[in-house]
Design an enzyme around this catalytic site. Structure first.
Site, PDB file in Angstrom:
ATOM      1  N   HIS A 121      43.731  91.492  22.494  1.00  0.00           N
ATOM      2  CA  HIS A 121      43.237  92.452  23.479  1.00  0.00           C
ATOM      3  C   HIS A 121      44.378  93.159  24.481  1.00  0.00           C
ATOM      4  CE1 HIS A 121      39.274  91.227  22.323  1.00  0.00           C
ATOM      5  NE2 HIS A 121      38.624  92.028  23.484  1.00  0.00           N
ATOM      6  N   ARG A 126      27.567  92.683  49.034  1.00  0.00           N
ATOM      7  CA  ARG A 126      28.303  91.452  48.792  1.00  0.00           C
ATOM      8  C   ARG A 126      27.639  90.556  47.787  1.00  0.00           C
ATOM      9  NH1 ARG A 126      29.090  91.664  54.310  1.00  0.00           N
ATOM     10  NH2 ARG A 126      31.216  92.314  54.845  1.00  0.00           N
ATOM     11  N   GLU A 153      38.921  81.836  33.978  1.00  0.00           N
ATOM     12  CA  GLU A 153      40.297  81.905  33.410  1.00  0.00           C
ATOM     13  C   GLU A 153      41.330  81.520  34.222  1.00  0.00           C
ATOM     14  OE1 GLU A 153      39.989  85.817  31.175  1.00  0.00           O
ATOM     15  OE2 GLU A 153      42.320  86.014  31.083  1.00  0.00           O
ATOM     16  N   GLU A 169      34.609  92.081  17.292  1.00  0.00           N
ATOM     17  CA  GLU A 169      34.745  90.895  18.335  1.00  0.00           C
ATOM     18  C   GLU A 169      34.077  89.448  17.695  1.00  0.00           C
ATOM     19  OE1 GLU A 169      36.046  90.918  21.366  1.00  0.00           O
ATOM     20  OE2 GLU A 169      35.832  92.893  22.338  1.00  0.00           O
ATOM     21  N   LYS A 176      30.860  81.744  23.317  1.00  0.00           N
ATOM     22  CA  LYS A 176      31.474  81.998  24.413  1.00  0.00           C
ATOM     23  C   LYS A 176      30.904  81.168  25.420  1.00  0.00           C
ATOM     24  CE  LYS A 176      32.511  85.874  27.190  1.00  0.00           C
ATOM     25  NZ  LYS A 176      32.764  87.533  27.170  1.00  0.00           N
ATOM     26  N   LYS A 197      32.108  88.659  33.450  1.00  0.00           N
ATOM     27  CA  LYS A 197      33.315  89.412  33.673  1.00  0.00           C
ATOM     28  C   LYS A 197      32.892  90.880  34.052  1.00  0.00           C
ATOM     29  CE  LYS A 197      37.781  87.576  31.882  1.00  0.00           C
ATOM     30  NZ  LYS A 197      38.738  87.818  30.909  1.00  0.00           N
ATOM     31  N   ASN A 245      40.854  86.648  24.743  1.00  0.00           N
ATOM     32  CA  ASN A 245      41.817  87.844  25.065  1.00  0.00           C
ATOM     33  C   ASN A 245      42.402  88.246  23.709  1.00  0.00           C
ATOM     34  OD1 ASN A 245      40.588  88.398  27.474  1.00  0.00           O
ATOM     35  ND2 ASN A 245      42.152  87.389  28.542  1.00  0.00           N
ATOM     36  N   HIS A 249      36.200 100.382  21.822  1.00  0.00           N
ATOM     37  CA  HIS A 249      36.901  99.093  22.215  1.00  0.00           C
ATOM     38  C   HIS A 249      36.964  98.287  21.149  1.00  0.00           C
ATOM     39  CE1 HIS A 249      38.003  95.781  24.642  1.00  0.00           C
ATOM     40  NE2 HIS A 249      37.151  94.986  23.952  1.00  0.00           N
ATOM     41  N   HIS A 283      43.852  96.851  24.858  1.00  0.00           N
ATOM     42  CA  HIS A 283      43.858  97.540  26.066  1.00  0.00           C
ATOM     43  C   HIS A 283      45.044  98.451  26.165  1.00  0.00           C
ATOM     44  CE1 HIS A 283      41.299  94.176  28.062  1.00  0.00           C
ATOM     45  NE2 HIS A 283      40.689  94.756  27.206  1.00  0.00           N
ATOM     46  N   ARG A 334      39.549  80.091  28.969  1.00  0.00           N
ATOM     47  CA  ARG A 334      39.007  81.323  28.560  1.00  0.00           C
ATOM     48  C   ARG A 334      39.996  82.615  28.096  1.00  0.00           C
ATOM     49  NH1 ARG A 334      34.288  84.170  32.347  1.00  0.00           N
ATOM     50  NH2 ARG A 334      34.042  85.948  31.038  1.00  0.00           N
TER      51      ARG A 334
HETATM   52  N1  LIG Z   1      32.648  91.727  30.299  1.00  0.00           N
HETATM   53  C1  LIG Z   1      33.346  91.359  29.114  1.00  0.00           C
HETATM   54  O1  LIG Z   1      33.502  90.220  28.937  1.00  0.00           O
HETATM   55  C2  LIG Z   1      33.664  92.326  27.932  1.00  0.00           C
HETATM   56  C3  LIG Z   1      34.090  91.572  26.761  1.00  0.00           C
HETATM   57  C4  LIG Z   1      34.208  92.464  25.591  1.00  0.00           C
HETATM   58  C5  LIG Z   1      34.111  93.829  25.856  1.00  0.00           C
HETATM   59  N2  LIG Z   1      33.948  94.404  27.125  1.00  0.00           N
HETATM   60  C6  LIG Z   1      33.733  95.829  27.550  1.00  0.00           C
HETATM   61  O2  LIG Z   1      32.816  96.610  26.756  1.00  0.00           O
HETATM   62  C7  LIG Z   1      32.847  97.711  26.519  1.00  0.00           C
HETATM   63  C8  LIG Z   1      32.750  98.464  25.075  1.00  0.00           C
HETATM   64  O3  LIG Z   1      31.250  98.194  24.954  1.00  0.00           O
HETATM   65  P1  LIG Z   1      30.482  98.700  23.824  1.00  0.00           P
HETATM   66  O4  LIG Z   1      31.150  98.503  22.610  1.00  0.00           O
HETATM   67  O5  LIG Z   1      29.092  98.121  23.926  1.00  0.00           O
HETATM   68  O6  LIG Z   1      30.479 100.054  23.955  1.00  0.00           O
HETATM   69  P2  LIG Z   1      29.437 101.125  25.022  1.00  0.00           P
HETATM   70  O7  LIG Z   1      28.858 100.322  26.113  1.00  0.00           O
HETATM   71  O8  LIG Z   1      30.375 102.336  25.328  1.00  0.00           O
HETATM   72  O9  LIG Z   1      28.490 101.676  23.920  1.00  0.00           O
HETATM   73  C9  LIG Z   1      28.681 101.898  22.608  1.00  0.00           C
HETATM   74  C10 LIG Z   1      27.861 103.539  22.643  1.00  0.00           C
HETATM   75  O10 LIG Z   1      26.504 102.889  22.057  1.00  0.00           O
HETATM   76  C11 LIG Z   1      25.373 103.758  22.447  1.00  0.00           C
HETATM   77  N3  LIG Z   1      24.335 102.990  22.455  1.00  0.00           N
HETATM   78  C12 LIG Z   1      24.367 101.642  23.145  1.00  0.00           C
HETATM   79  N4  LIG Z   1      22.939 101.000  22.843  1.00  0.00           N
HETATM   80  C13 LIG Z   1      22.546 101.774  21.824  1.00  0.00           C
HETATM   81  C14 LIG Z   1      21.399 101.624  20.830  1.00  0.00           C
HETATM   82  N5  LIG Z   1      20.889 100.571  20.674  1.00  0.00           N
HETATM   83  N6  LIG Z   1      21.153 102.617  19.992  1.00  0.00           N
HETATM   84  C15 LIG Z   1      22.030 103.754  19.957  1.00  0.00           C
HETATM   85  N7  LIG Z   1      23.182 103.944  20.588  1.00  0.00           N
HETATM   86  C16 LIG Z   1      23.502 102.894  21.742  1.00  0.00           C
HETATM   87  C17 LIG Z   1      26.044 104.157  23.760  1.00  0.00           C
HETATM   88  O11 LIG Z   1      25.356 105.314  24.269  1.00  0.00           O
HETATM   89  C18 LIG Z   1      27.362 104.363  23.690  1.00  0.00           C
HETATM   90  O12 LIG Z   1      27.646 105.681  23.319  1.00  0.00           O
HETATM   91  C19 LIG Z   1      34.429  97.980  26.882  1.00  0.00           C
HETATM   92  O13 LIG Z   1      34.453  98.774  28.095  1.00  0.00           O
HETATM   93  C20 LIG Z   1      34.907  96.562  27.152  1.00  0.00           C
HETATM   94  O14 LIG Z   1      36.070  96.520  27.764  1.00  0.00           O
HETATM   95  C21 LIG Z   1      33.731  93.522  28.149  1.00  0.00           C
END
Ligand SMILES: NC(=O)c1ccc[n+]([C@@H]2O[C@H](COP(=O)([O-])OP(=O)(O)OC[C@H]3O[C@@H](n4cnc5c(N)ncnc54)[C@H](O)[C@@H]3O)[C@@H](O)[C@H]2O)c1
Length: 368
Positions: A253, A123, A238, A187, A228, A145, A250, A270, A257, A246
């Site tokens: 998005h 939890r 949100e 972003e 942010k 999130k 999006n 993404h 999505h 908040r």
């Molecule tokens: N929680 C939130 O508020 C929020 C906001 C925006 C996006 N997201 C989510 O984030 C995700 C996308 O995140 P992302 O773009 O970071 O992708 P990701 O986590 O898939 O990372 C992208 C790639 O980069 C590689 N990588 C990571 N750090 C590295 C580094 N320093 N050097 C070399 N390679 C590296 C990873 O192995 C991966 O292949 C999506 O699932 C999206 O929905 C969440």
């Protein structure tokens, strides 16, 4: 490079407030946090993106030698119930109790998944974010999130669970592939479009596109984190309906999505899906008489300067995209709520669009 904390920001959420450290060579700061927890007799579990761990800076190797670690495969498909359950089993096998602490090292996939595992295991365990992609630094690591995808849609299962601290070590970006850097820029551009005119103008003013070495980058990351934090402080869960709150984060998005889900998770990064989503949002705004042809062209060329897509790379079925939108979290009482722009940097929520209008937007980016 030796440790240099350039900025310490704060997300002001009363008893859930936390710092965001931005700087170079933050390994020792992270190790200090680790050591303090271990010194208090707590179990520390590290969840790390496998792709990052292969190229990780020295401090990561030191961390990994000291505590229990689970490596998570890279890519969007890891944000799944299958890997969530692997993490739960890992925490159980390591006998992590309620005082245990989780550190997430990686991009948004690792952060979202690990955060949700921490939110749900016993939890709720404390967790720390060490974002290693630009996207995670400017967006996903801040705000609490967490969640996973279902085949029915992105982020459909999750929880709000704020981290205890976010460590943004800019040195991690040195190994990030260019395509991933660009995905993060989508972003960044979003923040400019939804409410920060000076950021947007700054992005347009650079003589060449930013990269991980750009001297302007730390300030851009700080600006996005501040924006942010401000939005999250005003509407953590949100729940504000009228002015947007908040939900404005999006922007683009709902389209993004749907693209990710219909194309298959991982087909588009993404940020790449967000890039097309931003174009869709601007066109939707124009349909309502807001923004101009020039605004659209400027946005297109800004996105393209980072090699981001402004239309689909291959045909996707527009009806499938419409169906995917219906399962988006932003659907309220069957109506899809879109973030639209009254003008650049002035966003609001609207659910007044009908199916034909949205279909037109999909067709304009190449859906059939
Ligand atoms: N929680 C939130 O508020 C929020 C906001 C925006 C996006 N997201 C989510 O984030 C995700 C996308 O995140 P992302 O773009 O970071 O992708 P990701 O986590 O898939 O990372 C992208 C790639 O980069 C590689 N990588 C990571 N750090 C590295 C580094 N320093 N050097 C070399 N390679 C590296 C990873 O192995 C991966 O292949 C999506 O699932 C999206 O929905 C969440």
């Amino acid at each position: 490079m030796s440790e240099q904390v350039l900025k310490t920001l704060k997300v002001g959420l009363e008893d859930r407030a936390y710092p965001i450290f931005i700087g170079h060579g933050l390994g020792s700061l992270i190790i200090k946090s680790f050591t303090e927890h271990l010194g208090e007799g707590k179990k520390v579990a590290v969840l790390i993106d496998d792709g990052f761990s292969e190229k990780a800076p020295l401090f990561v190797k030191e961390l990994l030698s000291r505590v229990s670690t689970l490596k998570l495969p890279s890519g969007e498909s890891t944000k799944s119930v299958q890997f969530l359950s692997k993490i739960w089993d890992f925490l159980a096998s390591e006998e992590v109790d309620r005082t245990g602490v989780v550190f997430a090292l990686g991009g948004g996939v690792t952060g979202d998944l690990s955060g949700f595992a921490a939110a749900s295991y016993l939890r709720g365990l404390d967790f720390y974010q060490v974002p290693t992609t630009l996207l995670a630094m400017v967006d996903s690591s801040v705000g609490g999130k967490t969640g996973i995808n279902l085949s029915a849609g992105k982020n459909l299962v999750g929880a709000f669970h704020q981290p205890k601290a976010v460590f943004i070590d800019l040195d991690c970006l040195s190994t990030l592939p260019k395509r991933e850097f660009s995905a993060g820029m989508a972003e960044v551009i979003k923040y400019g479009l939804l409410g920060n005119k000076s950021l947007y103008h700054k992005l347009l003013s650079f003589s060449k596109p930013l990269n991980s070495e750009s001297k302007e980058l730390p300030e851009i990351i700080e600006t996005c984190c501040l924006d942010k934090a401000k939005i999250v402080e005003s509407d953590e869960r949100e729940s504000i309906e009228s002015s947007g709150g908040r939900a404005l984060l999006n922007l683009g998005h709902t389209f993004a999505h749907a693209i990710e889900s219909v194309a298959g998770y991982g087909e588009y990064l993404h940020g790449e899906a967000v890039s097309i989503g931003l174009i869709c949002a601007l066109r939707l705004s124009r349909m309502s008489g807001y923004c101009s042809d020039a605004d659209e062209k400027i946005l297109e060329s800004l996105l393209q300067s980072y090699a981001l897509p402004v239309k689909l790379r291959f045909d996707l079925c527009s009806q499938a995209l419409m169906n995917a939108m219906q399962s988006d979290k932003k659907v309220k009482a069957g109506k899809i709520r879109f973030v639209v722009l009254k003008e650049i940097s002035d966003a609001f929520l609207s659910s007044r669009f009908d199916t034909d209008q949205v279909l037109k937007i999909w067709n304009s980016v190449g859906a059939k």
